[in-house]
Design a protein around this motif. Structure first.
Motif, mmCIF file in Angstrom:
data_model
loop_
_atom_site.group_PDB
_atom_site.id
_atom_site.type_symbol
_atom_site.label_atom_id
_atom_site.label_comp_id
_atom_site.label_asym_id
_atom_site.label_seq_id
_atom_site.Cartn_x
_atom_site.Cartn_y
_atom_site.Cartn_z
ATOM 1 N N ARG A 68 27.441 50.201 1.280
ATOM 2 C CA ARG A 68 28.175 49.341 2.208
ATOM 3 C C ARG A 68 27.309 48.183 2.697
ATOM 4 N NH1 ARG A 68 33.081 51.193 4.237
ATOM 5 N NH2 ARG A 68 32.864 49.671 5.924
ATOM 6 N N SER A 69 26.080 48.486 3.074
ATOM 7 C CA SER A 69 25.226 47.422 3.609
ATOM 8 C C SER A 69 24.885 46.406 2.529
ATOM 9 C CB SER A 69 23.953 48.017 4.212
ATOM 10 O OG SER A 69 23.174 48.676 3.221
ATOM 11 N N THR A 70 24.697 46.879 1.283
ATOM 12 C CA THR A 70 24.383 45.963 0.185
ATOM 13 C C THR A 70 25.568 45.071 -0.138
ATOM 14 O OG1 THR A 70 22.861 47.596 -0.739
ATOM 15 C CG2 THR A 70 23.540 45.796 -2.182
ATOM 16 N N TYR A 71 26.761 45.668 -0.228
ATOM 17 C CA TYR A 71 27.960 44.865 -0.457
ATOM 18 C C TYR A 71 28.131 43.835 0.650
ATOM 19 C CZ TYR A 71 30.265 47.074 -4.481
ATOM 20 O OH TYR A 71 30.598 47.493 -5.735
ATOM 21 N N THR A 72 28.021 44.267 1.887
ATOM 22 C CA THR A 72 28.267 43.372 3.017
ATOM 23 C C THR A 72 27.330 42.177 2.990
ATOM 24 O OG1 THR A 72 29.078 45.219 4.366
ATOM 25 C CG2 THR A 72 28.410 43.226 5.534
ATOM 26 N N ARG A 73 26.065 42.401 2.598
ATOM 27 C CA ARG A 73 25.120 41.286 2.505
ATOM 28 C C ARG A 73 25.523 40.298 1.419
ATOM 29 N NH1 ARG A 73 21.235 45.386 2.727
ATOM 30 N NH2 ARG A 73 20.765 45.103 0.503
ATOM 31 N N ASN A 74 26.257 40.760 0.414
ATOM 32 C CA ASN A 74 26.648 39.906 -0.703
ATOM 33 C C ASN A 74 28.054 39.336 -0.576
ATOM 34 O OD1 ASN A 74 24.528 39.975 -3.122
ATOM 35 N ND2 ASN A 74 24.464 41.951 -2.092
ATOM 36 N N ILE A 75 28.751 39.654 0.487
ATOM 37 C CA ILE A 75 30.087 39.113 0.724
ATOM 38 C C ILE A 75 29.968 37.935 1.690
ATOM 39 C CG2 ILE A 75 32.382 39.575 1.683
ATOM 40 C CD1 ILE A 75 31.947 42.533 0.926
ATOM 41 N N PRO A 76 30.351 36.721 1.296
ATOM 42 C CA PRO A 76 30.211 35.579 2.189
ATOM 43 C C PRO A 76 30.863 35.776 3.560
ATOM 44 C CG PRO A 76 30.605 34.792 -0.024
ATOM 45 C CD PRO A 76 30.730 36.296 -0.073
ATOM 46 N N LEU A 77 32.000 36.451 3.632
ATOM 47 C CA LEU A 77 32.630 36.701 4.930
ATOM 48 C C LEU A 77 32.014 37.893 5.657
ATOM 49 C CD1 LEU A 77 36.429 35.958 4.351
ATOM 50 C CD2 LEU A 77 34.640 34.481 5.306
ATOM 51 N N ALA A 78 31.052 38.567 5.004
ATOM 52 C CA ALA A 78 30.199 39.580 5.635
ATOM 53 C C ALA A 78 30.953 40.769 6.217
ATOM 54 C CB ALA A 78 29.333 38.931 6.724
ATOM 55 N N ARG A 79 32.002 41.198 5.527
ATOM 56 C CA ARG A 79 32.717 42.398 5.951
ATOM 57 C C ARG A 79 33.559 42.925 4.807
ATOM 58 N NH1 ARG A 79 38.199 41.623 6.715
ATOM 59 N NH2 ARG A 79 38.912 39.490 7.059
ATOM 60 N N TYR A 80 33.954 44.181 4.907
ATOM 61 C CA TYR A 80 34.925 44.760 3.986
ATOM 62 C C TYR A 80 36.321 44.243 4.349
ATOM 63 C CZ TYR A 80 31.951 48.218 1.624
ATOM 64 O OH TYR A 80 31.019 48.837 0.832
ATOM 65 N N GLY A 81 37.197 44.236 3.365
ATOM 66 C CA GLY A 81 38.558 43.826 3.617
ATOM 67 C C GLY A 81 39.389 44.951 4.205
ATOM 68 N N LEU A 82 40.591 44.594 4.646
ATOM 69 C CA LEU A 82 41.547 45.555 5.175
ATOM 70 C C LEU A 82 42.673 45.748 4.153
ATOM 71 C CD1 LEU A 82 41.872 44.195 8.821
ATOM 72 C CD2 LEU A 82 40.431 46.091 8.015
#
Length: 259
Positions: free
Chosen positions: A205-219
């Motif tokens: 989760r932390s690795t994905y979040t760092r690589n997502i420009p919006l910095a969060r998981y989707g809903l």
């Protein structure tokens, strides 16, 4: 919250409709007026979800389906036609996945993922196509993934199947266009669902979040909104398209081993 009823008088089948993205999409379609069949391997979950939708005033029924079994898929289609008399929308949301390196993955697990995610989607479209062709219209929404748009370490089975879903979408869009049928796909990034919770560790989760420009998981509701748009007349000139809904993740071209 939906602002209109774009699907009044229409009927939809949503596979994987018992929970996760499938349920979120079914809920959005029902909220906008569609009669919905929630198809799932777990019939108890599907029946519970259909009951909850019915309590809101929606028309919703449940059906057990194993998308790897042709007879099961045909029974699902028959149930929908018997209940609603039509099939306007098919959402192929049933899917499985795992997080494992290529050298550790068992070939039978790879084959099972492809059978559900890719061949299952093909089988469902093949089964609903005659009803849509007879009606002269219809729309198919396949659920792919950002793993179907880029390479992600540890997702060889899932990524291969979802790349296949993108190819299936493009090819079917060409072949079914003469019959008035549009075929598109949604490619979610990491989304907070029960399946993701089982696969993604805290490190993931932390690795994905760092690589997502919006910095969060989707809903799930954000994926449902995109699927509803593609299924609606607002997208009447869109076919063969795969829409990433990923907070910008696919744009980064990130390829990493989250664990």
């Amino acid at each position: 919250m939906a602002t209109g009823r774009r699907f009044d008088g229409r009927a939809a089948i949503v596979t994987g409709g018992g929970g996760g993205l499938g349920l979120a999409i079914a809920r959005r379609l029902a909220d906008e007026g569609a009669s919905v069949l929630l198809a799932d391997m777990n019939i108890a979950l599907a029946e519970q979800a259909a009951g909850e939708l019915a309590e809101t005033g929606a028309t919703a029924i449940a059906s057990r389906v194993d998308v790897t079994n042709g007879d099961s898929v045909e029974a699902m289609v028959t149930t929908s036609m018997t209940a609603f008399g039509r099939i306007d929308i098919l959402v192929n949301s049933a899917g499985i996945g795992e997080q494992v390196s290529f050298l550790k993955q068992r070939s039978e697990d790879f084959e099972r993922i492809v059978a559900v995610n890719l061949t299952g989607s093909y089988r469902c479209v093949r089964s609903v196509a005659p009803a849509m062709i007879a009606a002269g219209q219809g729309t198919v929404i396949n659920i792919s993934s950002v793993a179907g748009l880029t390479g992600i370490s540890g997702r060889v089975g899932y990524g291969s199947s979802k790349h296949g879903v993108v190819g299936l979408t493009r090819t079917l869009a060409i072949e079914l266009a003469p019959f008035g049928i549009r075929v598109n796909a949604v490619a979610p990034g990491p989304v907070d669902t029960a399946m993701v919770a089982q696969v993604h560790t805290e490190t993931t989760r932390s690795t994905y979040t760092r690589n997502i420009p919006l910095a969060r998981y989707g809903l799930p509701e954000e994926i449902a909104a995109a699927a509803a748009f593609l299924a609606s007349d607002d997208a009447s000139y869109i076919t063969g398209h795969t829409l990433p809904v990923d907070g910008g993740f696919a744009s980064t071209g990130a390829m990493f081993d989250p664990d």
